[in-house]
Design a protein around this motif. Structure first.
Motif, mmCIF file in Angstrom:
data_model
loop_
_atom_site.group_PDB
_atom_site.id
_atom_site.type_symbol
_atom_site.label_atom_id
_atom_site.label_comp_id
_atom_site.label_asym_id
_atom_site.label_seq_id
_atom_site.Cartn_x
_atom_site.Cartn_y
_atom_site.Cartn_z
ATOM 1 N N PHE A 1 0.523 -1.383 0.358
ATOM 2 C CA PHE A 1 -0.016 0.602 -0.079
ATOM 3 C C PHE A 1 1.181 1.434 0.591
ATOM 4 O O PHE A 1 0.902 2.026 0.937
ATOM 5 N N ALA A 2 2.229 2.146 -0.933
ATOM 6 C CA ALA A 2 2.488 2.327 -0.894
ATOM 7 C C ALA A 2 1.632 3.707 -1.411
ATOM 8 O O ALA A 2 0.859 4.054 -2.630
ATOM 9 N N HIS A 3 1.773 4.602 -0.182
ATOM 10 C CA HIS A 3 0.489 5.814 -0.340
ATOM 11 C C HIS A 3 1.454 7.046 -0.304
ATOM 12 O O HIS A 3 1.913 8.212 0.227
ATOM 13 N N GLY A 4 2.269 7.199 -2.023
ATOM 14 C CA GLY A 4 2.893 8.054 -2.047
ATOM 15 C C GLY A 4 2.393 8.733 -3.796
ATOM 16 O O GLY A 4 0.931 8.343 -3.898
ATOM 17 N N ASN A 5 3.118 9.718 -4.222
ATOM 18 C CA ASN A 5 3.296 10.265 -5.975
ATOM 19 C C ASN A 5 3.584 9.517 -6.968
ATOM 20 O O ASN A 5 3.742 9.679 -7.789
ATOM 21 N N ASN A 6 3.498 7.878 -6.726
ATOM 22 C CA ASN A 6 4.699 7.001 -7.501
ATOM 23 C C ASN A 6 3.709 7.589 -9.360
ATOM 24 O O ASN A 6 5.079 7.055 -10.507
ATOM 25 N N ALA A 7 2.260 7.624 -9.016
ATOM 26 C CA ALA A 7 1.488 7.302 -10.397
ATOM 27 C C ALA A 7 2.020 9.083 -11.147
ATOM 28 O O ALA A 7 1.807 9.168 -12.377
ATOM 29 N N HIS A 8 2.711 9.777 -10.073
ATOM 30 C CA HIS A 8 2.868 10.946 -10.664
ATOM 31 C C HIS A 8 4.366 11.382 -11.397
ATOM 32 O O HIS A 8 4.418 12.099 -11.239
ATOM 33 N N ALA A 9 5.344 10.119 -10.704
ATOM 34 C CA ALA A 9 6.294 10.677 -10.989
ATOM 35 C C ALA A 9 6.591 10.887 -12.437
ATOM 36 O O ALA A 9 5.490 10.366 -13.400
ATOM 37 N N SER A 10 8.056 11.711 -12.704
ATOM 38 C CA SER A 10 8.097 11.434 -14.416
ATOM 39 C C SER A 10 8.346 10.321 -14.851
ATOM 40 O O SER A 10 8.247 9.283 -14.533
ATOM 41 N N GLY A 11 7.899 9.759 -16.575
ATOM 42 C CA GLY A 11 7.488 8.653 -17.021
ATOM 43 C C GLY A 11 5.957 8.809 -17.585
ATOM 44 O O GLY A 11 5.189 9.169 -16.981
ATOM 45 N N PRO A 12 6.074 7.613 -18.320
ATOM 46 C CA PRO A 12 4.435 7.235 -18.671
ATOM 47 C C PRO A 12 3.514 7.138 -17.492
ATOM 48 O O PRO A 12 3.577 6.253 -16.247
ATOM 49 N N MET B 1 -9.317 2.888 4.492
ATOM 50 C CA MET B 1 -8.134 3.728 5.099
ATOM 51 C C MET B 1 -8.440 3.973 6.899
ATOM 52 O O MET B 1 -7.448 4.060 7.183
ATOM 53 N N LEU B 2 -10.161 3.581 7.150
ATOM 54 C CA LEU B 2 -9.825 3.355 8.398
ATOM 55 C C LEU B 2 -9.444 2.108 9.292
ATOM 56 O O LEU B 2 -9.233 1.807 10.029
ATOM 57 N N LYS B 3 -9.341 1.407 8.608
ATOM 58 C CA LYS B 3 -8.456 0.154 9.237
ATOM 59 C C LYS B 3 -7.040 -0.020 9.277
ATOM 60 O O LYS B 3 -6.876 -0.762 10.088
ATOM 61 N N TYR B 4 -7.113 0.797 8.024
ATOM 62 C CA TYR B 4 -4.872 0.769 8.329
ATOM 63 C C TYR B 4 -5.237 2.197 7.722
ATOM 64 O O TYR B 4 -4.589 2.613 5.964
ATOM 65 N N PRO B 5 -4.578 3.434 9.005
ATOM 66 C CA PRO B 5 -4.913 4.192 8.910
ATOM 67 C C PRO B 5 -3.553 5.053 7.825
ATOM 68 O O PRO B 5 -3.734 5.926 7.822
ATOM 69 N N GLY B 6 -2.910 3.869 8.411
ATOM 70 C CA GLY B 6 -0.736 4.378 7.415
ATOM 71 C C GLY B 6 -0.901 3.831 5.716
ATOM 72 O O GLY B 6 -0.003 3.966 5.537
ATOM 73 N N MET B 7 -2.376 3.121 5.576
ATOM 74 C CA MET B 7 -1.933 2.943 4.513
ATOM 75 C C MET B 7 -1.538 3.364 3.388
ATOM 76 O O MET B 7 -2.111 4.871 3.485
ATOM 77 N N GLU B 8 -0.148 3.235 2.373
ATOM 78 C CA GLU B 8 -0.020 4.076 1.303
ATOM 79 C C GLU B 8 -0.429 3.607 -0.077
ATOM 80 O O GLU B 8 -1.073 2.152 0.143
ATOM 81 N N HIS B 9 -0.874 4.277 -1.024
ATOM 82 C CA HIS B 9 -1.529 4.162 -2.512
ATOM 83 C C HIS B 9 -1.072 5.868 -3.343
ATOM 84 O O HIS B 9 -0.816 6.736 -2.791
ATOM 85 N N ALA B 10 -0.446 4.852 -4.503
ATOM 86 C CA ALA B 10 -0.455 6.073 -5.321
ATOM 87 C C ALA B 10 -1.553 5.053 -7.246
ATOM 88 O O ALA B 10 -0.715 4.445 -7.180
ATOM 89 N N GLU B 11 -2.319 6.303 -7.510
ATOM 90 C CA GLU B 11 -3.029 6.035 -8.330
ATOM 91 C C GLU B 11 -2.673 7.000 -9.010
ATOM 92 O O GLU B 11 -3.089 8.236 -8.519
#
Length: 160
Positions: A20-31, A104-114
């Motif tokens: 559950f990677a909650h960053g903005n990898n989907a928004h990083a440079s690249g396709p 998100m309630l169950k895993y408040p630290g859950m990380e995701h990137a879409e």
């Protein structure tokens, strides 16, 4: 034996939290990863036809809380966090947002990137570029634990 079960449980928990990677990898440079969703599909920055700025505040509101777009139009959604708390904007259907909010309630630290999510730190801005290729009424929300439940939601209309 209890030690083996404990180690297995810890390994499972670590693998679940890593997925559950909650960053903005989907928004990083690249396709941009493009996956058709009921509310549209990710697009490249160069495809944006106009920009709508959406502000998020600590009163758990979006401004504007509604926007309209024509089917086939690609927008840059400029998401601005005017608050002192972390906020996010996630596009979806009411059902998909309800389901994600429960996770998100169950895993408040859950990380995701879409590509249909913008996770924005205090005082920061992030852009989402989205092609609205399906007509209908859809929703957006901040799914950080407690924010959705406090009413941090909005709606968008895609017209024919």
């Amino acid at each position: 034996m209890k030690t083996i079960h404990f180690i297995a449980a810890c390994a499972l928990a670590a693998s679940v939290s890593a997925s559950f990677a909650h960053g903005n990898n989907a928004h990083a440079s690249g396709p941009v990863v493009k996956e058709q969703k009921p509310w549209g599909i990710a697009a490249e920055t160069r495809e944006a036809q106009r920009t709508i700025t959406i502000e998020m505040t600590d009163d758990m509101r979006f401004s504007p809380s509604h926007f309209s777009v024509k089917k086939g139009e690609t927008l840059r959604l400029r998401v601005v966090n005017k608050g002192l708390l972390m906020h996010e904007m996630v596009l979806g259907t009411r059902a998909s947002l309800d389901e994600h909010a429960q996770m998100m309630l169950k895993y408040p630290g859950m990380e995701h990137a879409e590509p249909y999510m913008a996770h924005v730190a205090t005082g920061q801005t992030e852009d989402m570029v989205w092609s609205f290729n399906r007509a209908g009424e859809f929703d957006f929300a901040c799914l950080i634990a407690g924010h959705y439940q406090a009413g941090m939601t909005g709606r968008f209309t895609v017209t024919e």
